[in-house]
Structures are given as structure tokens and as C-alpha cells.
Enzyme design. Structure first.
Site, PDB file in Angstrom:
ATOM      1  CG  ASN A  33      -2.059  -0.940   1.151  1.00  0.00           C
ATOM      2  OD1 ASN A  33      -2.353  -1.484   0.088  1.00  0.00           O
ATOM      3  ND2 ASN A  33      -2.722  -1.162   2.267  1.00  0.00           N
TER       4      ASN A  33
ATOM      5  NE  ARG B 197      -8.348  -1.397 -10.178  1.00  0.00           N
ATOM      6  CZ  ARG B 197      -7.328  -0.634 -10.516  1.00  0.00           C
ATOM      7  NH1 ARG B 197      -6.370  -1.138 -11.274  1.00  0.00           N
ATOM      8  NH2 ARG B 197      -7.250   0.621 -10.115  1.00  0.00           N
TER       9      ARG B 197
ATOM     10  NE  ARG C 191      -3.035   6.001 -12.323  1.00  0.00           N
ATOM     11  CZ  ARG C 191      -2.835   7.049 -11.510  1.00  0.00           C
ATOM     12  NH1 ARG C 191      -1.920   6.975 -10.571  1.00  0.00           N
ATOM     13  NH2 ARG C 191      -3.542   8.135 -11.637  1.00  0.00           N
TER      14      ARG C 191
ATOM     15  CG  HIS D  56     -14.796   2.969 -11.108  1.00  0.00           C
ATOM     16  ND1 HIS D  56     -15.512   2.973  -9.926  1.00  0.00           N
ATOM     17  CD2 HIS D  56     -13.622   2.351 -10.831  1.00  0.00           C
ATOM     18  CE1 HIS D  56     -14.799   2.390  -8.981  1.00  0.00           C
ATOM     19  NE2 HIS D  56     -13.650   2.001  -9.495  1.00  0.00           N
TER      20      HIS D  56
ATOM     21  CE1 TYR E  89      -9.010  -6.890  -2.942  1.00  0.00           C
ATOM     22  CE2 TYR E  89     -10.115  -5.460  -4.501  1.00  0.00           C
ATOM     23  CZ  TYR E  89      -8.960  -5.912  -3.925  1.00  0.00           C
ATOM     24  OH  TYR E  89      -7.745  -5.383  -4.302  1.00  0.00           O
TER      25      TYR E  89
ATOM     26  NE  ARG F 126     -10.167  -0.119   1.258  1.00  0.00           N
ATOM     27  CZ  ARG F 126     -10.398  -0.269  -0.041  1.00  0.00           C
ATOM     28  NH1 ARG F 126     -11.325  -1.107  -0.447  1.00  0.00           N
ATOM     29  NH2 ARG F 126      -9.721   0.416  -0.936  1.00  0.00           N
TER      30      ARG F 126
ATOM     31  CG  HIS G 177     -13.934  -3.241  -3.345  1.00  0.00           C
ATOM     32  ND1 HIS G 177     -14.732  -3.452  -4.449  1.00  0.00           N
ATOM     33  CD2 HIS G 177     -12.949  -2.417  -3.755  1.00  0.00           C
ATOM     34  CE1 HIS G 177     -14.229  -2.800  -5.484  1.00  0.00           C
ATOM     35  NE2 HIS G 177     -13.151  -2.159  -5.097  1.00  0.00           N
TER      36      HIS G 177
END
Length: 700
Positions: free
Chosen positions: A66, A394, A424, A454, A487, A583, A611
Site C-alpha cells: 500500500n 479490472r 491504474r 468505473h 474483497y 475503509r 470494498h
């Protein structure tokens, strides 16, 4: 001080009361510091003895990973902003100069803490369990001989010694790679040269020597570095690592005939992006440090020195060791009862299930493979399915869903996939899948100029006895079978005609040419999401001012948007019970003057990564509930295509509310925010929300 303003309370006498104004920047936490607070909570899991040992190793690896990502993204952004707007202030009142100084120092302290904890606590604890990380010099002769043979066979041919002298320019150092910085001396003339050897990233970081004993790869290379410089003396060696910015010029807004080519060019530019941090293991000579800083265009403050291993993210290798007693108990995701028959292979049954009623699934407690992946696979196989449309942000490198889409195209179905090339760090993977899909005859589009896609949505068109029937899936998470195991995400399966008609509009907008999708049920950013949610918050404020019950519960990854932060402060001041499960980034500070105890912020960190995004509003006792892909961040609300779906079935609403209540009351894994400080009740041994949800699955 907090300013005040007069507002009508709607009483019969028309009296007015003084309400606070929330315009003071001091009431809003800094985005970067708030994110680092989150990583501190992750790091706390590594030091929590209630977690199994290898899970603690995993948490320190997550915290290190992270921090690397933070450096590439946010520190990279701050460094760029320093060059253009150093005195610009963000909503918390800090200038870019002030933020950069605070962030660099905070990152330095965090890295030092991680290194100390690894060396002083986790490493000895692993050794006590028979898992050893050994310096090469401590190995016995037989083990050293084993390592030497491995080096000669599997490492030495891949290495390239790079000296620095008038004939050899300073070598390029790629981001996040480990290198050995060496001082090499010619014993005949005494001349000394700086040299660099890159530690190959395609070899295991920890070289096995017997059962559960390992030597760091850089230590192995260092021990035999003389083989790379025959006849020379190795005077000194240190492991170093460079972090480069991911903030290079964005392809969004650039003109190009081929977006695919444009993103590929951006990836090449990122490889050469400016350095933002230099990590050094141990003490590097001032001469060589100065050389590195000059060549990398860094300052002394950009040097992070640690005593011991660098790049602790590689500890994932150790965390994955097959030692069940040192890990969380194995958990197999449940198959929801309504999907149990589809798991037996009835290709039409999955559609009959969704045709009968909406289905809400909760990953990873409920199986992704036997719900989402099954839905797409059955659609690919079913002869009555005419078309499949899906967004891709993703996905995993070996995605079964995309293989199903390729199969569907090969069977003659119309398949359209919206691939977000600029996700990204997933650009290369998405480019590869885009080409595979195109080669299989899939219609691939790359979205809308100026916006990232997204949203996580899919649509299946099926020919049935009564005509065409549409089946939709709207999710809070990516179509990624790998992350779906760790997740937490919700997904809605529906054949609701209004929602599915909206999905048709959304896909037509994404692949075609129009001003915006015209939706009746779904909320779509950047068109209707911000306005609608603001109106729903205002409705709760109005109810509270009338003395009626009012409550808002929101769960998201981040609350960064200033307008919504301000609005939620106003709601709490008006008497609305505002419960937030966040989160990461949170701008708000519970306990702010005027809000009383109406604002509660909880962050759950534990076995799974939270998530999912869920938004519920009391609505006079008839709650409205929403799930979707958007956080309350400016980028999500104004700069991305996001889709949020209503949950209308009372049973599903109750299911959602039950999960939210469990998270809010989690004493084992839940952190509470007071002002700017996060704290957690110590010593609680009761199961946390993740364990309780495992025990309760399946939910339908």
C-alpha cells in the site's frame, strides 16, 4: 471557530435557531493523511497477536505494498504539484508544500515502524515456528554449496553487471526493483568504480534452503557478486530501491486515432517517470549516495534508510506458506440456495431464478464462481441468448469471465465489452485482454472521451417464448475472480424491466454517440448520481428538522468529496443519525461542534478487504437502498462513469441492513473515529463481522 447561521426549525411560532456553519477548513481532514491513517490500521493487524502468525506477515506485506502505491500515486502527484502550485491549498487548508513535508515524514516513520516490527517481532516469531530467514553468511557449508549451485544454475546467467565510468553511463533504475549498489576495486591499480546489479524480479525473493529456511535473493547475489567482476574486489554492497511516480501525463483528453496505442505510450512514459523515493538498506557511503541522488534528481529528504530488508511487500511469498496452523481457518464460499441448482449444470435454470425475483449476492461469503462467473458462462452456452454486454475495469490475468465472452462470440452471439484501458496499474493486462477479445470477434470499445468507465455492469439478451427478455447484473466490485475471494462486494441479479432498459441505455451511450443515457431507475455519474444523492440527504435533513426520525447509513471506500462532506455535517447538525462505514479516506471528524453524537464513522479492517458501496436513507420508515461502483469522491461523482442501482425487494433491503448493522457494531475489527483519531477496543476475543458473515452464509 465554527461560524453559525440562523435557520428556521419549522415550528408553529416560526422561531429560528442558530445552526453551525461548516466552512472552516480545520473541520476537514487532509486526504493524504487520512489515507495514511488507513494504512496504519492495516499495519496494526500485523502487530495484533489475535491474528495467526502468517496472517500478520501478510498484513505487513499489504501495508508495505500500500505504501508503495501511495508513493507512486499520491506522493508523485504532490511532487508534480510542487512544481506548479506549491502554495495552493486543498479543502483542509494545507498548502502543497505543507502536505508534502507532512506526508514524507509520515511515510518515513511508517516504513521505519514496519521494518522494526518485521525485524524485532515477526521474524523471531517465524523462527520460533521453524520458518527462518537466514543471512547467507550464517549458513553451514552444505547449505552454502546448495545456494551456490542454485545461483550458478538459475541466477547468474540472468544478471548484468553495470559499472559507472566515462565509458559506461549511469544505468537506468526501474521503479520498485531492488538493486545492489557495489563499490568495486581493481587490486592492481587501486581504482574504484561504482556498479549496479539489478536483482531479478522474476526469481523468488526468498531462496529456499531446506524446509522453511530461506535466504534473501539480494544476499545470495551479493555473496557471489565477485563472479560478475572477475579479478576485482567487492569493497562494499548495499541493497537499494527506487520508487517512481505513476503521475505522468494522462491520455484522457489527448487526441489520438487509437486509444489503445495512446495508453501503451503512456505505459512507456511511466517507466521513465521521475523518481520520488530512494530506499537504502543499511548505510550507503556518502559518495555513492550523492551520486544516486544526483542521477535520480532527488533530495536528501527523499532517502528512506532502513536497517534490514527493503521491499517488505515480497513477504507475500512467506505468508503463502502451507502452514495451516499459522493461517486463518480455510473458508469455502457458500453457494446461495437460489443458485444451487444452476451449480448442477442446468443452463436455463440460472435465468429462471433471476426471472422469478431479484437476487443479491455477497462476496466472498457467497461464491463468485457459482454466481457471477456462472451467469456469464451459462449465457455463453445458452442457445436462446442473443447478446451479452459487459464493462471491464479490472480483471484477473486468467479471467474465466472473459474466456466465456470469447466463447460466446465464437458461438455467434453478439458480444460487446467496454474495456477501461486507463485503470491504474492494470493497463497492460487490460490491453492484452482487449486484443484477445478483438481477435475473437468481440465488439470492444474503450469508453467515453474524458471519463473513465468505473461501473461494473453486465446485460444478457435472451429470446424466450414471450419475446426478448433482459437480465442484468450490477455490482460494487470488479469482474475479477481472484479479488472476489478477498474483497467484500455486493452484486444484484435482476430481470426488472426498468433497470434492464436503463442498462440498454447505458451501453448504447458507452458504445455509441449521445449526450447522456436516459435512465429511470439507475443513477449514473456524472449525470444524475450527485444530484440525486444530495436530494436524498436533504430529504433526511428536512425530516429531522420536523422532529421526525431520520437516518443515513453509507458504506464506501472513501469519503473525499467536499460538497458531500459539508452536506453530511449539516445533516448531523440537523439531527439526522449519520452512520458511515469507510475503509480509507474520510474528510469528516465526528464530534465536530454542532453535530453532537449524530455522526459515527467506523472502519473495518480484517480478514477481507471492505470494498462494497452501499447507501441507505430512512425515508420516513420506507428505506431506500442503493448499491454500486461509486465512492463519494469528486473523481467518482464528476469524472467517471458510475452506475448505482436501487434495491427494492424488502427481503434484500433487510439483508443489506443486517450487514451494515453488523459492521457498525463490530468490536473485534471495527475502528472508531473521534475527531482525527482512530481507536479500537483492545482485547476483544469475540468473532468479528467477517467471521460472523462466514458463519451465516449463504444468505438466500
Amino acid at each position: 471557530m465554527v461560524a453559525t447561521k440562523r435557520v428556521s426549525r419549522g415550528s408553529a411560532g416560526g422561531s429560528e435557531a442558530v445552526a453551525p456553519s461548516f466552512d472552516d477548513p480545520a473541520l476537514y481532514s487532509n486526504r493524504e493523511q487520512s489515507w495514511l491513517d488507513f494504512n496504519q490500521r492495516v499495519l496494526a493487524e500485523a502487530s495484533d497477536a489475535r491474528n495467526p502468525l502468517l496472517e500478520r506477515v501478510k498484513f505487513i506485506a499489504i501495508a508495505a505494498s500500500n505504501l508503495d502505491e501511495f508513493a507512486t500515486k499520491r506522493l508523485g502527484w504532490l511532487k508534480r504539484a510542487l512544481q506548479t502550485e506549491p502554495l495552493a491549498r486543498t479543502i483542509d487548508g494545507l498548502t502543497i508544500v505543507e502536505q508534502t513535508a507532512l506526508v514524507v515524514e509520515r511515510c518515513r516513520r511508517m516504513m521505519t515502524e514496519m521494518s522494526r516490527y518485521w525485524e524485532d517481532e515477526l521474524r523471531p516469531s517465524l523462527a520460533a515456528e521453524g520458518i527462518e530467514i537466514c543471512p547467507y553468511a550464517t549458513l553451514d557449508a552444505a547449505s552454502q554449496d546448495q545456494v551456490r549451485k542454485y545461483f550458478e544454475r538459475s541466477i547468474f546467467p540472468t544478471l548484468t553487471p553495470l559499472a559507472v565510468d566515462p565509458a559506461h553511463p549511469f544505468p537506468f533504475i526501474s521503479s520498485q526493483s531492488i538493486s545492489l549498489a557495489l563499490l568495486v576495486r581493481n587490486p592492481l591499480g587501486g581504482e574504484e568504480r561504482f556498479a549496479r546489479v539489478k536483482v531479478p524480479a522474476n526469481r523468488p525473493r526468498f531462496v529456499p534452503v531446506g524446509q522453511d529456511r530461506f535466504v534473501p535473493l539480494e544476499d545470495v547475489i551479493g555473496a557471489y557478486a565477485g563472479a560478475l567482476f572477475p579479478g576485482m574486489e567487492i569493497v562494499s554492497r548495499q541493497a537499494v530501491r527506487v520508487i517512481r511516480s505513476a503521475e505522468v501525463s494522462s491520455p484522457v483528453g489527448e487526441e489520438a486515432d487509437d486509444l489503445l496505442e495512446l495508453v501503451e505510450n503512456e505505459l512507456k512514459r511511466r517507466r521513465l517517470a521521475p523518481a520520488v523515493r530512494l530506499e537504502v538498506s543499511g548505510k550507503l557511503s556518502q559518495q555513492h549516495l550523492d551520486l544516486l541522488l544526483e542521477e535520480l534528481e532527488l533530495e536528501d529528504d527523499d532517502v528512506f534508510q532502513v536497517d534490514g530488508l527493503i521491499d517488505l511487500a515480497d513477504l507475500f511469498q512467506l505468508a503463502a506458506l502451507d502452514r495451516p496452523a499459522l493461517r486463518y481457518a480455510a473458508y469455502s464460499p457458500a453457494v446461495p440456495g437460489v443458485f444451487s441448482r444452476t451449480a448442477q449444470g442446468d443452463s436455463s435454470d440460472v435465468f429462471s431464478v433471476i426471472r422469478d425475483r431479484d437476487v443479491l449476492v455477497h462476496h466472498p461469503y457467497e461464491s463468485f464462481d457459482h454466481t457471477v462467473a456462472e451467469f456469464i458462462q451459462r449465457a455463453a452456452e445458452d442457445s436462446q441468448v442473443l447478446a451479452i454486454k459487459q464493462t471491464l475495469y479490472r480483471t484477473s490475468a486468467d479471467s474465466p469471465i472473459l474466456e466465456s465472452l470469447i466463447e460466446a462470440s465464437e458461438r455467434g452471439k453478439q458480444v460487446a465489452v467496454l474495456v477501461e484501458l486507463t485503470a491504474r496499474f492494470d493497463e497492460a493486462n487490460n490491453i492484452e485482454w482487449a486484443r484477445k477479445l478483438e481477435n475473437a470477434g468481440v465488439h470492444v470499445a474503450y469508453g467515453v472521451p474524458g471519463y473513465k468507465i468505473h461501473s461494473k455492469v453486465a446485460l444478457v439478451v435472451r429470446e424466450e417464448a414471450r419475446g426478448l427478455r433482459l437480465y442484468g447484473h450490477i455490482s460494487t466490485g470488479n469482474y475479477n475472480s481472484g479479488t472476489a475471494r478477498v474483497y467484500t462486494d455486493f452484486g444484484l441479479f435482476t430481470s426488472n424491466s426498468r433497470i434492464c432498459a436503463d442498462l440498454v441505455q447505458i451501453f448504447n451511450y458507452l458504445t455509441g454517440y449521445s449526450q447522456q443515457p436516459e435512465c429511470r431507475s439507475l443513477l449514473v455519474a456524472p449525470f444524475t448520481l450527485r444530484e440525486t444523492f444530495a436530494r436524498l440527504v436533504q430529504r433526511e435533513i428536512s425530516a429531522a428538522r420536523k422532529g421526525e426520525p431520520a437516518r443515513i447509513v453509507m458504506k464506501m471506500n472513501a469519503l473525499e468529496d467536499y460538497e458531500f462532506s459539508h452536506l453530511l455535517y449539516e445533516a448531523a447538525a440537523a439531527g439526522v443519525k449519520v452512520d458511515l462505514i469507510i475503509r480509507g479516506i474520510c474528510r469528516l471528524q465526528p464530534g465536530a461542534p454542532g453535530t453532537g453524537d449524530n455522526l459515527r464513522v467506523v472502519s473495518v479492517v480484517g480478514k477481507y478487504l471492505e470494498h462494497s458501496r452501499v447507501f441507505t436513507f430512512h425515508n420516513g420508515g420506507d428505506p431506500t437502498c442503493w448499491i454500486g461502483s461509486a465512492d463519494l469522491m469528486k473523481r467518482n461523482l464528476d469524472e467517471r462513469i458510475e452506475v448505482v442501482a436501487p434495491i427494492s425487494d424488502p427481503t434484500l433491503k433487510a439483508q443489506l441492513q443486517g450487514v451494515l448493522d453488523l459492521l457498525l457494531e463490530d468490536r473485534r475489527r471495527g475502528w472508531r473515529l473521534t475527531g482525527r483519531e482512530w481507536s479500537r477496543e483492545p482485547g476483544v476475543e469475540a468473532p468479528g463481522s467477517h467471521e460472523l458473515l462466514e458463519a451465516r452464509a449463504p444468505f438466500s
